[in-house]
Scaffold this active site. Sequence first.
Site, PDB file in Angstrom:
ATOM      1  N   GLU A  26     141.340  -1.606  40.846  1.00 46.87           N
ATOM      2  CA  GLU A  26     140.408  -2.074  39.987  1.00 46.87           C
ATOM      3  C   GLU A  26     140.158  -1.442  38.563  1.00 46.87           C
ATOM      4  OE1 GLU A  26     140.150  -2.470  43.281  1.00 46.87           O
ATOM      5  OE2 GLU A  26     140.102  -4.510  43.561  1.00 46.87           O
ATOM      6  N   HIS A  81     131.136  -9.454  50.468  1.00 47.56           N
ATOM      7  CA  HIS A  81     131.970 -10.440  49.679  1.00 47.56           C
ATOM      8  C   HIS A  81     130.928 -11.515  49.303  1.00 47.56           C
ATOM      9  CE1 HIS A  81     135.463  -8.335  51.218  1.00 47.56           C
ATOM     10  NE2 HIS A  81     136.226  -9.158  50.704  1.00 47.56           N
TER      11      HIS A  81
END
Length: 669
Positions: A395, A464
């Site tokens: 990322e 999430h």
Amino acid sequence: MRSPEPSLTELYRRMALIRRFEERALELSRDDFMPGSIHLCAGQEAIPVGVVSALEPADRVLSTYRGHGWALSCGVPIIELLGEVCQRAGGVNGGRNGSALLTAPSYGFLGENSIVGAGVPIAAGVALAARARGTDGVAVVSIGDGAMNQGSVHEALVFAAVNDLPLVVVCENNGWAEMTPAASMTRGDQLLDRANGYHIAARSADGCDPLAVREAALWALTEARASRGPVLLEFATVRLWGHYNNDIERYRSPDDREAAAAREPLVVARRRLIESGAAVAAQLDQIDLEIRNVIDQATVAVRAMPEPDPADAATHVTSVTKSTVAAADSPDRGAPTHLTYQRAINHALEAELSERAEVLLYGEDVGTAGGIFGVSRSLQRKFGRDRVFDTPITESAILGSAVGAAIAGMRPIVEIMWADFLLVALDQLINQAANIRYVSRSELTAPMTVRVQQGATPGSCAQHSQSLEALLAHIPGLKVGLPATAADAYAMTRAAIGDPDPCVLIEARELYQIPGDVYLNGPAEAVGGARVHRRGSAACVITWGPMLHRALTAAESLAADGIDVGVVDLRWLRPLDNAAIADAVAMSGGRLVVAHDSNLTGGFGAEIAAQLQEHHFSSLAAPVRRVGAPDIRVPAAPSLQHAVLPSADSVELACRELVLGPGPAPAIP
Ligand SMILES: Cc1ncc(C[n+]2csc(CCOP(=O)(O)OP(=O)(O)O)c2C)c(N)n1
């Protein structure tokens, strides 16, 4: 930049210029002319001098905060550089950066970085842009030995290696990471060995010898230019002084300091020049004298520079664009196409890839698979692997390379698979992307789009499920939007990609399969602008993201009871549509509910409520109500989620209480 085979005497001159500059910077900090800390590169001069002497015009340089030598080597004028180090108006960045973050793109020096290791992902993006644009340029980035342990460096090397990027990473191994000996932080003392793990080429050389540095750099640049990069160079060097100007080095032994002094490049080069007969002492003294005069003159000029004008502080945060909500509302919008929210984004990406050659689209699973939710499906097939591609799970490198590619002329669109994963790489968004325009006074901009999706859906776990827009909307320099309908998903995606600033588009996973009318041929929107979905005089709900649909359900239900509630979707939290907020106040007689999915404490609803209080106090008929999730983590089981997440009923209850006054004690949402 590159000079044909400079002599050692010439390299001595360049190194001496850096040393005298650093000495003067230290003096100016000690007599309080220069505020704050500076990190000086005395002892390390041979590295920037040797490397930059090997560069071609298309090459670009990024460095650490210890970067004065790199800036001088790239040709940044001495007065402007010293002025910046002293944070004066005439500094190369008008005093915005001082010593540790200066940038001078017109000299090929894309800048320093004060976050250890962060320059490497950005340099990978600069290299990506060089390849995409066919410039034949190489991105060169310096880091310290301590930075070799930083995750972003590892990610960037993985990312650059898998893409064969023209990147040269220069590790200036001065043996110290701030106040800790580098050897005590690394198992084994050969940093270069790490290159084996990345399967990239690497070489070490004496970082106190500018000719050895130049030779190694020429080799590395040739490798990188031939698409055999990235390349790692490790130069053993010495730090003559402390980590920073006020470092009294209590932690360092006299032996270590003496060993450094014996190896330092100016002394070594001088001895070598004299011993080889290439120069006599008087010649070198004359060079030193000339340089001292240059530095003295620069100091006089800098001492005469005014402080920066305070009025300048608020400029260059973002571009100023006029918000429009044009596409769906324009008479020229044409006939709608019925698309799901997810397909609408796919169409927007396809249109932008078709219309702008500088658009790249990448992220984890984005290319071949078309994204884990299928948003980018078929785009790699249509536009090729050079423009639409998969990345390693990196990322920091994804976001950092987007910053680098954007400042180097591309318009990258990157996908971070879940908003929760942004948290492992926020540096690149907040410390890097959001700062670029400001620190460079718009000489550099980062027109990049970051697509993420968020929210809780049945079974999604606490890592999430978060709704994180308030974190991002807190940051000046970023633009943050949350499309809530298929039409807006299309229009806002295109607006973000066309925008000159970093935009984060937060998609809603729960909406991906919801269809709507999309105007594919309407005029392009600019970033910004709210949408009024419903007008109502009893109260108005200000909302964004998927909460819009719950607010509309609540409004329907209230309408059945004769309570006429308006619903405004802010769409963009930055820039905020203040006119739409004023309209919401006016239409509702000052009865407002702010509703969102994210947690109440520090949620963006608190910001809206505060702004309503500050700017519309006299028009408010009642205190602003907030609806959001209580301060609880998000559980996976649907029954538990139901107990936590705000519903249409929560919005309806808040509106009823606002309009009719509190009823019996409300249930927790
Ligand atoms: C991400 C991050 N962590 C910690 C710091 C604080 N810090 C500034 S310089 C430095 C030492 C870095 O050492 P090295 O990479 O060897 O470079 P050198 O200072 O020796 O040039 C540290 C820990 C920082 N600026 N950024």
